[in-house]
Enzyme design. Structure first.
Site, PDB file in Angstrom:
ATOM      1  N   ARG A  61      10.198 -10.496 -69.848  1.00  0.00           N
ATOM      2  CA  ARG A  61       9.855 -11.606 -68.944  1.00  0.00           C
ATOM      3  C   ARG A  61      10.832 -12.767 -69.054  1.00  0.00           C
ATOM      4  NH1 ARG A  61       4.192 -10.643 -70.316  1.00  0.00           N
ATOM      5  NH2 ARG A  61       3.340  -9.238 -68.732  1.00  0.00           N
ATOM      6  N   LYS A  95      21.350 -17.973 -59.032  1.00  0.00           N
ATOM      7  CA  LYS A  95      21.005 -16.735 -58.298  1.00  0.00           C
ATOM      8  C   LYS A  95      21.581 -15.543 -59.043  1.00  0.00           C
ATOM      9  CE  LYS A  95      20.878 -18.144 -53.436  1.00  0.00           C
ATOM     10  NZ  LYS A  95      21.567 -17.964 -52.142  1.00  0.00           N
ATOM     11  N   GLU A 110      35.858 -18.999 -51.677  1.00  0.00           N
ATOM     12  CA  GLU A 110      34.661 -19.821 -51.924  1.00  0.00           C
ATOM     13  C   GLU A 110      35.051 -21.294 -52.123  1.00  0.00           C
ATOM     14  OE1 GLU A 110      31.755 -18.589 -51.425  1.00  0.00           O
ATOM     15  OE2 GLU A 110      31.823 -16.443 -51.902  1.00  0.00           O
ATOM     16  N   LYS A 169      29.104 -27.448 -55.452  1.00  0.00           N
ATOM     17  CA  LYS A 169      28.027 -26.456 -55.622  1.00  0.00           C
ATOM     18  C   LYS A 169      26.884 -27.026 -56.462  1.00  0.00           C
ATOM     19  CE  LYS A 169      26.411 -21.963 -55.905  1.00  0.00           C
ATOM     20  NZ  LYS A 169      26.641 -20.554 -55.763  1.00  0.00           N
ATOM     21  N   GLU A 176      16.684 -22.780 -51.949  1.00  0.00           N
ATOM     22  CA  GLU A 176      17.251 -22.498 -50.635  1.00  0.00           C
ATOM     23  C   GLU A 176      16.260 -22.662 -49.490  1.00  0.00           C
ATOM     24  OE1 GLU A 176      20.364 -19.489 -50.651  1.00  0.00           O
ATOM     25  OE2 GLU A 176      19.704 -18.861 -48.683  1.00  0.00           O
ATOM     26  N   ARG A 225      20.783 -25.879 -49.383  1.00  0.00           N
ATOM     27  CA  ARG A 225      21.508 -24.796 -50.061  1.00  0.00           C
ATOM     28  C   ARG A 225      22.016 -23.740 -49.081  1.00  0.00           C
ATOM     29  NH1 ARG A 225      20.251 -22.007 -55.922  1.00  0.00           N
ATOM     30  NH2 ARG A 225      22.088 -20.704 -55.917  1.00  0.00           N
ATOM     31  N   ASN A 256      25.896 -20.746 -47.366  1.00  0.00           N
ATOM     32  CA  ASN A 256      26.023 -19.450 -46.695  1.00  0.00           C
ATOM     33  C   ASN A 256      27.086 -19.467 -45.608  1.00  0.00           C
ATOM     34  OD1 ASN A 256      24.026 -18.274 -48.235  1.00  0.00           O
ATOM     35  ND2 ASN A 256      22.394 -18.980 -46.875  1.00  0.00           N
ATOM     36  N   HIS A 297      29.105 -16.459 -44.734  1.00  0.00           N
ATOM     37  CA  HIS A 297      28.551 -15.321 -45.456  1.00  0.00           C
ATOM     38  C   HIS A 297      27.704 -14.365 -44.613  1.00  0.00           C
ATOM     39  CE1 HIS A 297      30.192 -17.288 -48.893  1.00  0.00           C
ATOM     40  NE2 HIS A 297      29.712 -16.378 -49.714  1.00  0.00           N
ATOM     41  N   HIS A 309      28.870 -10.705 -45.308  1.00  0.00           N
ATOM     42  CA  HIS A 309      28.040  -9.627 -45.852  1.00  0.00           C
ATOM     43  C   HIS A 309      28.022  -8.438 -44.890  1.00  0.00           C
ATOM     44  CE1 HIS A 309      25.729 -12.512 -48.738  1.00  0.00           C
ATOM     45  NE2 HIS A 309      26.881 -12.118 -49.225  1.00  0.00           N
ATOM     46  N   HIS A 337      34.438  -9.029 -51.648  1.00  0.00           N
ATOM     47  CA  HIS A 337      33.624 -10.160 -51.205  1.00  0.00           C
ATOM     48  C   HIS A 337      34.517 -11.333 -50.765  1.00  0.00           C
ATOM     49  CE1 HIS A 337      30.077 -12.684 -50.979  1.00  0.00           C
ATOM     50  NE2 HIS A 337      30.668 -13.598 -51.734  1.00  0.00           N
TER      51      HIS A 337
HETATM   52  N1  LIG Z   1      25.007 -15.278 -57.531  1.00  0.00           N
HETATM   53  C1  LIG Z   1      25.660 -15.949 -56.619  1.00  0.00           C
HETATM   54  O1  LIG Z   1      25.293 -17.069 -56.242  1.00  0.00           O
HETATM   55  C2  LIG Z   1      26.918 -15.353 -56.029  1.00  0.00           C
HETATM   56  C3  LIG Z   1      27.771 -16.133 -55.236  1.00  0.00           C
HETATM   57  C4  LIG Z   1      28.960 -15.565 -54.770  1.00  0.00           C
HETATM   58  C5  LIG Z   1      29.278 -14.230 -55.070  1.00  0.00           C
HETATM   59  N2  LIG Z   1      28.408 -13.501 -55.834  1.00  0.00           N
HETATM   60  C6  LIG Z   1      28.700 -12.105 -56.160  1.00  0.00           C
HETATM   61  O2  LIG Z   1      29.894 -12.044 -56.941  1.00  0.00           O
HETATM   62  C7  LIG Z   1      30.422 -10.729 -56.832  1.00  0.00           C
HETATM   63  C8  LIG Z   1      31.937 -10.785 -56.775  1.00  0.00           C
HETATM   64  O3  LIG Z   1      32.397 -11.299 -58.002  1.00  0.00           O
HETATM   65  P1  LIG Z   1      33.945 -11.254 -58.410  1.00  0.00           P
HETATM   66  O4  LIG Z   1      34.761 -11.606 -57.236  1.00  0.00           O
HETATM   67  O5  LIG Z   1      34.070 -12.037 -59.651  1.00  0.00           O
HETATM   68  O6  LIG Z   1      34.235  -9.704 -58.626  1.00  0.00           O
HETATM   69  P2  LIG Z   1      34.048  -8.699 -59.868  1.00  0.00           P
HETATM   70  O7  LIG Z   1      33.003  -9.121 -60.794  1.00  0.00           O
HETATM   71  O8  LIG Z   1      33.933  -7.355 -59.243  1.00  0.00           O
HETATM   72  O9  LIG Z   1      35.455  -8.796 -60.615  1.00  0.00           O
HETATM   73  C9  LIG Z   1      36.612  -8.304 -59.964  1.00  0.00           C
HETATM   74  C10 LIG Z   1      37.425  -7.409 -60.887  1.00  0.00           C
HETATM   75  O10 LIG Z   1      38.051  -8.216 -61.885  1.00  0.00           O
HETATM   76  C11 LIG Z   1      37.802  -7.674 -63.190  1.00  0.00           C
HETATM   77  N3  LIG Z   1      37.827  -8.831 -64.084  1.00  0.00           N
HETATM   78  C12 LIG Z   1      36.883  -9.807 -64.207  1.00  0.00           C
HETATM   79  N4  LIG Z   1      37.325 -10.781 -65.010  1.00  0.00           N
HETATM   80  C13 LIG Z   1      38.570 -10.419 -65.414  1.00  0.00           C
HETATM   81  C14 LIG Z   1      39.569 -11.029 -66.228  1.00  0.00           C
HETATM   82  N5  LIG Z   1      39.396 -12.264 -66.733  1.00  0.00           N
HETATM   83  N6  LIG Z   1      40.738 -10.374 -66.434  1.00  0.00           N
HETATM   84  C15 LIG Z   1      40.952  -9.166 -65.862  1.00  0.00           C
HETATM   85  N7  LIG Z   1      40.070  -8.539 -65.058  1.00  0.00           N
HETATM   86  C16 LIG Z   1      38.891  -9.172 -64.836  1.00  0.00           C
HETATM   87  C17 LIG Z   1      36.499  -6.929 -63.054  1.00  0.00           C
HETATM   88  O11 LIG Z   1      36.400  -5.901 -64.014  1.00  0.00           O
HETATM   89  C18 LIG Z   1      36.601  -6.364 -61.641  1.00  0.00           C
HETATM   90  O12 LIG Z   1      37.341  -5.177 -61.640  1.00  0.00           O
HETATM   91  C19 LIG Z   1      29.782 -10.104 -55.601  1.00  0.00           C
HETATM   92  O13 LIG Z   1      28.894  -9.092 -56.009  1.00  0.00           O
HETATM   93  C20 LIG Z   1      29.012 -11.254 -54.955  1.00  0.00           C
HETATM   94  O14 LIG Z   1      27.833 -10.834 -54.319  1.00  0.00           O
HETATM   95  C21 LIG Z   1      27.249 -14.030 -56.312  1.00  0.00           C
END
Ligand SMILES: NC(=O)c1ccc[n+]([C@@H]2O[C@H](COP(=O)([O-])OP(=O)(O)OC[C@H]3O[C@@H](n4cnc5c(N)ncnc54)[C@H](O)[C@@H]3O)[C@@H](O)[C@H]2O)c1
Length: 344
Positions: A110, A132, A174, A216, A226, A230, A234, A237, A241, A251
């Site tokens: 939990r 999130k 972003e 942010k 949201e 908030r 989007n 987005h 998406h 992304h």
């Molecule tokens: N929770 C939220 O509010 C929110 C907001 C925006 C995006 N997201 C989510 O974030 C995700 C995308 O995240 P991302 O762009 O970080 O991609 P990711 O987590 O897929 O990372 C991209 C690549 O970089 C590698 N990597 C990460 N850090 C590294 C480092 N320091 N050195 C070398 N390689 C590294 C990872 O292994 C991966 O292959 C999506 O799923 C999206 O939905 C969430």
């Protein structure tokens, strides 16, 4: 060590965002002893050096980690390590690892306490901030998850050194979004420093991470769940998406294309002056991001029907009024379909 602090306020509690804190200083600065590190495999060596006596669960970062079966495997690993309700999990990785592992920490027993150390630019300015978390399910993006703040988020820009150039640049989508919806000075700062930023000059990056995070944290603190402001986050987005669903592109790239399409829709709705669309497009191109649509409007529309932001036959849409200012409007799906045909 110069640490810039921001806060995400959540009722009576506060979650800190610490920019410029090296990961090796987290335990002292944040006064925590992690019971487990959940980290992206790309960083496991660096993590084990910084936390030599802490058990590590390493995960292969990337969108496919955000699945129910991987969540189940993570619960299993936490049980095997005898993690209990008093444990603290330190999660280190890109947005995908942060999203999935934060959901695990928020629901295991939990909810156990956790901190996030985002390791991509996109995760530092966006994914890790705001509480999130989530996984994808049956093709629906982020459809299962919670909103639950970590104890802290630590942004150590030196982690970005090992990122591939493509993944690094994706984070700017972003940052541009934050500038477009709230901070025209940040937009100009980006325009004036594209060369240094593209070359990954860490001081220049640090100078833009802080104002981007400020946008942010302020928006999330004013509307954690949201219901209003908030939704501005989007911007770009709804279309992004949809494109991610159709084309399986990253992304960051999808958000870049999504912002151009939604900027054009904003212009059609008599918001953003159309002369400003080229300015936005130029900045995105200089930052190495795509701006061409590449997807049919009907396919985007069909995918948007699966979006969480849809409410019956309406969708909440972040309409850009000008660079640095956006507002939420309710758009009928019928109008949206026509607008997509007009701008794609
Ligand atoms: N929770 C939220 O509010 C929110 C907001 C925006 C995006 N997201 C989510 O974030 C995700 C995308 O995240 P991302 O762009 O970080 O991609 P990711 O987590 O897929 O990372 C991209 C690549 O970089 C590698 N990597 C990460 N850090 C590294 C480092 N320091 N050195 C070398 N390689 C590294 C990872 O292994 C991966 O292959 C999506 O799923 C999206 O939905 C969430």
């Amino acid at each position: 060590m110069n640490v810039n602090e921001f806060e995400v306020r959540n009722g009576s509690t506060t979650s800190k965002v610490l920019v410029g804190l090296p990961i090796s200083k987290i335990a002292d600065y944040c006064k925590v002893t992690p019971s487990v590190l959940i980290c992206d495999r790309a960083l496991s060596e660096r993590c084990s050096q910084a936390f030599s006596s802490t058990p590590i669960i390493d995960l292969k970062g990337g969108e496919s980690i955000k699945s129910l079966s991987n969540l189940e495997a993570l619960y299993k690993s936490l049980l095997e390590l005898e993690i209990d309700r008093g444990s603290f999990a330190l999660i280190i990785g890109g947005g995908t690892v942060c999203d999935m592992a934060a959901l695990a920490a928020s629901t295991f027993m939990r909810g156990i306490r956790f901190g996030l150390v985002p390791s991509t630019l996109l995760a530092q300015v966006d994914a890790a901030i705001g509480g999130k978390n989530g996984i994808n399910f049956l093709g629906y993006k982020n459809i299962v998850g919670t909103i639950n703040q970590p104890d802290f988020v630590v942004c150590d820009p030196s982690l970005l050194e090992t990122l591939s150039q493509d993944t690094y640049l994706e984070g700017f989508s972003e940052i541009v979004k934050h500038a477009l919806i709230r901070d025209k000075e940040l937009f100009s700062l980006l325009e004036n420093n594209t060369e240094l930023l593209v070359k990954k000059n860490l001081q220049a990056v640090l100078d833009i991470i802080s104002p981007a995070i400020k946008v942010k944290t302020e928006i999330v603190s004013s509307d954690q769940f949201e219901h209003g402001e908030r939704m501005l986050l989007n911007f770009g987005h709804s279309v992004a998406h949809a494109i991610e669903h159709i084309r399986k592109i990253s992304h960051g790239h999808a958000v870049s294309i999504g912002m151009i399409i939604e900027a054009r829709i904003s212009a059609e709705l008599k918001g953003l002056p159309s002369s400003q669309i080229e300015r936005i497009s130029k900045l995105l191109r200089l930052l190495g991001l795509p701006t061409e649509c590449l997807v049919e409007p009907d396919d985007i529309f069909d995918a948007i029907l699966k979006d969480k932001k849809r409410r019956a036959d309406q969708i909440y849409f972040a309409k850009l009024e000008k660079i640095g200012n956006a507002k939420i409007i309710s758009l009928s799906l019928k109008d949206l379909k026509e607008l997509l045909h007009a701008v794609c």
